[in-house]
Design a protein around this motif. Structure first.
Motif, short mmCIF file in Angstrom:
data_model
loop_
_atom_site.label_atom_id
_atom_site.label_comp_id
_atom_site.label_asym_id
_atom_site.label_seq_id
_atom_site.Cartn_x
_atom_site.Cartn_y
_atom_site.Cartn_z
N UNK A 388 0.71 -1.23 -0.05
CA UNK A 388 -0.13 0.20 -0.22
C UNK A 388 0.84 1.23 0.07
N UNK A 389 2.01 1.35 0.88
CA UNK A 389 2.75 2.50 0.70
C UNK A 389 3.36 2.77 -0.71
N UNK A 390 3.67 1.46 -1.17
CA UNK A 390 4.63 1.81 -2.50
C UNK A 390 3.42 2.31 -3.79
N UNK A 391 2.20 1.93 -3.39
CA UNK A 391 0.85 2.35 -4.36
C UNK A 391 0.42 3.68 -4.09
N UNK A 392 1.16 4.22 -3.04
CA UNK A 392 0.73 5.73 -2.88
C UNK A 392 -0.52 5.93 -1.86
N UNK A 393 -0.81 4.57 -1.17
CA UNK A 393 -1.99 4.66 -0.26
C UNK A 393 -1.55 5.29 1.07
N UNK A 394 -0.40 5.42 1.34
CA UNK A 394 0.26 6.16 2.56
C UNK A 394 0.31 4.91 3.69
N UNK A 395 -0.37 3.96 3.71
CA UNK A 395 -0.23 2.98 4.81
C UNK A 395 -1.43 2.02 4.61
N UNK A 396 -1.05 0.64 4.92
CA UNK A 396 -2.11 -0.40 4.49
C UNK A 396 -2.50 -1.12 5.71
N UNK A 397 -3.56 -1.63 5.88
CA UNK A 397 -3.96 -2.43 6.84
C UNK A 397 -3.86 -3.98 6.58
N UNK A 398 -3.34 -4.17 5.23
CA UNK A 398 -3.10 -5.33 4.77
C UNK A 398 -3.42 -5.46 3.13
N UNK A 399 -3.41 -6.83 2.59
CA UNK A 399 -3.38 -7.11 1.24
C UNK A 399 -4.59 -7.97 1.26
N UNK A 400 -5.45 -7.64 0.36
CA UNK A 400 -6.78 -8.55 0.27
C UNK A 400 -6.73 -9.36 -1.39
N UNK A 401 -6.87 -10.71 -1.20
CA UNK A 401 -7.12 -11.34 -2.49
C UNK A 401 -8.49 -11.71 -2.75
N UNK A 402 -9.51 -11.39 -1.70
CA UNK A 402 -10.82 -11.64 -2.16
C UNK A 402 -11.20 -10.86 -3.21
N UNK A 403 -12.12 -11.09 -3.91
CA UNK A 403 -12.95 -10.08 -5.15
C UNK A 403 -13.58 -9.12 -4.74
N UNK A 404 -14.11 -9.11 -3.59
CA UNK A 404 -15.41 -8.17 -3.11
C UNK A 404 -14.72 -6.98 -2.59
N UNK A 405 -15.21 -5.83 -2.75
CA UNK A 405 -15.17 -4.67 -2.14
C UNK A 405 -13.68 -4.18 -2.27
N UNK A 406 -12.65 -4.75 -1.58
CA UNK A 406 -11.23 -4.40 -1.66
C UNK A 406 -10.54 -5.47 -2.14
N UNK A 407 -9.62 -5.30 -3.14
CA UNK A 407 -8.88 -6.16 -3.77
C UNK A 407 -7.22 -5.42 -3.58
N UNK A 408 -6.20 -6.30 -3.27
CA UNK A 408 -4.82 -5.52 -3.36
C UNK A 408 -4.70 -4.90 -2.08
N UNK A 409 -3.92 -3.99 -2.13
CA UNK A 409 -3.54 -3.24 -0.77
C UNK A 409 -4.80 -2.69 -0.23
N UNK A 410 -4.86 -2.63 1.23
CA UNK A 410 -6.27 -2.10 1.66
C UNK A 410 -5.84 -0.88 2.48
N UNK A 411 -6.05 0.26 2.08
CA UNK A 411 -5.39 1.48 2.77
C UNK A 411 -6.81 2.01 3.40
#
Lengths: 430, 430
Positions: A388-411
């Motif tokens: 998430x940091x590298x994506x520019x999201x500032x900080x992440x709570x984790x990375x999701x592989x589910x397809x619903x709502x959040x996918x990838x870095x969760x900022x």
């Protein structure tokens, strides 16, 4: 020390206490959802200040946790995660300041469209509600996770690993002081006040409808339990079986540099490459130098027949290796038939987390990025950018592989929902 | 007629058949996910053509369903929903054509950002996977739901109401003919071939990990069962307890027009207003004309003391009325203390679906739209605009009140997920 369990009654008493915590978090979250950005940021910066001024006390609480953990013979890597010192506390405080400095994700107009009848419809970001975070020994997650939920206007119910009981309690107390200093309800961030593992089950059941999403932060067995038992949505990834495919049209120097970084920059993170796939059509030019680069850098290589043939240090890969997340300086290496062969391998053995291709051929890159069904698909860059940091999201709570709502870095932006705000001037429907 | 159950074996046999259907839908969905827009549209237009040419056959199959339904003494409203005639079949075919004409939701670049290190990151829409749709007697949902899933590149597992067994089977056969004509796998749209209600349970459990989201289309008891039993995410709303708040700063003529349309345009849809809230500060000017307008239009009014006082035709509201979705020409009416009172009432009794405010005061409208926590919040327009078609989504599979992923009308765009496509030029992570 066990007297510090705040709940000494039976299962029913624990259940009531937990349901009450859920209700309190829900109630507080409604106030927080409408709080202006400055008020949330004030809570975060005040909490950072409390962490700084209570550093000595925190180190003392942590010493209690460390003593207990050593008694229980925790692994050295676990002890290292658990330990707090002045530097770590300062960095924890700084991360609250950094989160305060992020743009506020609530109230963003995500979309706006005008209908032929003159209605103007905006899609506006709102908080998600109450987020349950279940984590293991790292005490700093208490601060990080609580702060990310707060920034996005969500209530948080935190369940710290039992090893970090005293440290987490004190960090949580600092967050609560911050909330109070900003005039926000202290139940905006709730910490489960017991080591009893039944609390995890209650959270996975949603605390009586008072948790909207669960985020597990920890090893595979925790994530597995959460994914199989949770009755509410989960943002998580079970593992990162990350592939780097080096195509026959790859630039070798670029491939070597990307491969080394993808595998060895840090081996314990989920974006670290675990399997190298090399295009059979380019094997003569690419395979030997890539394998030797890894070996020379101290990486164990487990290869198929072709990889075994290029260097005596290569060990034979077993069927198991293609679906193993090493999280270590070990890599599996295999030839595949072009980009289609790489896609087939990844769809068979991958974990839909992050996969990369190295090629100078744009058509092949396009095909790979279109057809590989992973949260993050990278062309000509290190797979370790899955962050998430590298994506520019500032900080992440984790990375999701589910397809619903959040996918990838969760900022913080991914910790929001939305609503439709419709502006009319007397329109009625025909 | 029961011989048309395709499964006559025991529970284990049914379970195996269902799991196999799930696997087949998953496999087909992978092909469909990568299908170009033209191929999906060809399948839809071909299916429409099959529906048209097989109209007589369809009317025959429907006659079987109608005969059985009459034997079982189905309510007249249910019989009406079940019935097919030439006009309804033509309109079902047309809706496939309309869905084909929608912009393709897959592959849209939802966001793009460039990092300081030169990485370009795109967020690109992808299909969600496999969608399970459970619906009641309307046979046309077979076509509509199948088509919406297909358009968004998703596999579909459809479970039609047992009353529409023969009609749905034939409509499904037309969809499959369309898929075949376009060269797509016929398992892209699967119909559960049994009336056995155990099939619903199997779908709610996810068919062995092969259903990613469930959409129930039907009455409250169906949605209730789905929401409480489903182990996969659900897009649904349980009920639409929709409020219209008329503020003291409202234009009376505008309020009357909006109220009549919100309540009476169609009383059986989820966006129909069920409770009128009137600002106490404007009651002298507003309450009597609004109540009389409703009564004169044939609407039953159940009111609080103030509403009872304005017209002898008003009946007293019970506590129950504030949380009742009438879906009929009945409305509850109550005075509240300004916009805050309206928000408090709605947050206590509402269902987070759709709520509206009528006022000429922009600050009050802003407060209402910001603080009412519903999927759709409308200012100065009819609440009956709560509809995917009216939002410009072309068609909707339903309206969701959950906060995760989709909220509000669920059209083809909401039936997609996304992935991050990262474009580099040799970048490695520091």
């Amino acid at each position: 020390m066990e007297s510090l369990h705040l709940v000494d009654g039976g299962a029913a008493e624990l259940e009531n206490l937990l349901l009450d915590l859920g209700r309190r978090a829900r109630r507080a979250s409604r106030v927080l959802a409408l709080a202006p950005p400055e008020q949330k940021n004030r809570a975060l910066t005040a909490a950072a200040e409390f962490l700084r001024t209570r550093t000595a006390e925190l180190i003392g609480a942590n010493a209690q946790d460390m003593a207990r953990a050593k008694e229980k013979n925790l692994a050295p890597s676990m002890l290292d995660r658990l330990a707090l010192d002045e530097k770590r506390i300062a960095s924890m405080a700084q991360s609250l300041i950094d989160i305060a400095a992020l743009p506020d994700p609530v109230g963003r107009v995500l979309d706006v469209f005008e209908r032929p009848n003159g209605l103007r419809i905006e899609r506006v970001a709102t908080p998600l509600g109450v987020i349950g975070v279940i984590f293991e020994s790292r005490p700093n997650v208490t601060a990080d996770a609580g702060a990310l939920c707060l920034k996005a206007g969500n209530g948080a119910v935190l369940r710290a690993g039992s090893e970090s009981f005293h440290s987490s309690r004190l960090i949580h107390a600092c967050l609560v002081e911050g909330l109070k200093a900003a005039g926000l309800p202290e139940d905006c961030i709730v910490l489960i006040p017991t080591r009893d593992r039944a609390a995890v089950g209650a959270m996975l059941a949603g605390l009586g409808g008072n948790i909207d999403v669960i985020v597990p932060r920890g090893g595979k067995s925790l994530v597995e339990r959460v994914q199989s038992e949770a009755r509410v949505p989960v943002f998580a990834h079970l593992e990162g079986i990350v592939h780097l495919y080096v195509d026959s049209d790859a630039d070798l120097a670029k491939a070597e540099k990307i491969l080394l970084n993808s595998k060895l920059r840090r081996t314990g993170i989920c974006g670290a490459t675990e399997t190298l796939l090399v295009d059979r059509a380019g094997a003569d030019r690419l395979l030997a130098p890539l394998v030797k680069t890894l070996l020379d850098a101290g990486c164990e290589v487990r290869g198929d027949a072709a990889a075994l043939a290029v260097d005596s240090r290569v060990k034979p890969a077993s069927a198991q290796d293609w679906s193993t997340e090493y999280l270590d300086a070990i890599i599996s290496v295999k030839l595949v038939d072009g980009v289609q062969g790489a896609i087939d391998h990844i769809e068979t053995f991958g974990s839909h987390h992050t996969d990369g291709i190295v090629t100078e051929n744009q058509a092949k890159a396009d095909k790979f990025q279109r057809e590989v069904d992973s949260a993050i698909v990278i062309h000509n860059a290190s797979t370790q950018f899955a962050d998430g940091g590298e994506f520019g999201f500032g900080a992440e709570i984790g990375i999701a592989t589910g397809r619903m709502h959040a996918r990838g870095p969760v900022g913080v932006a991914q910790l929001t929902s939305f609503k439709y705000v419709v502006h009319g001037d007397g329109q009625t429907r025909a």
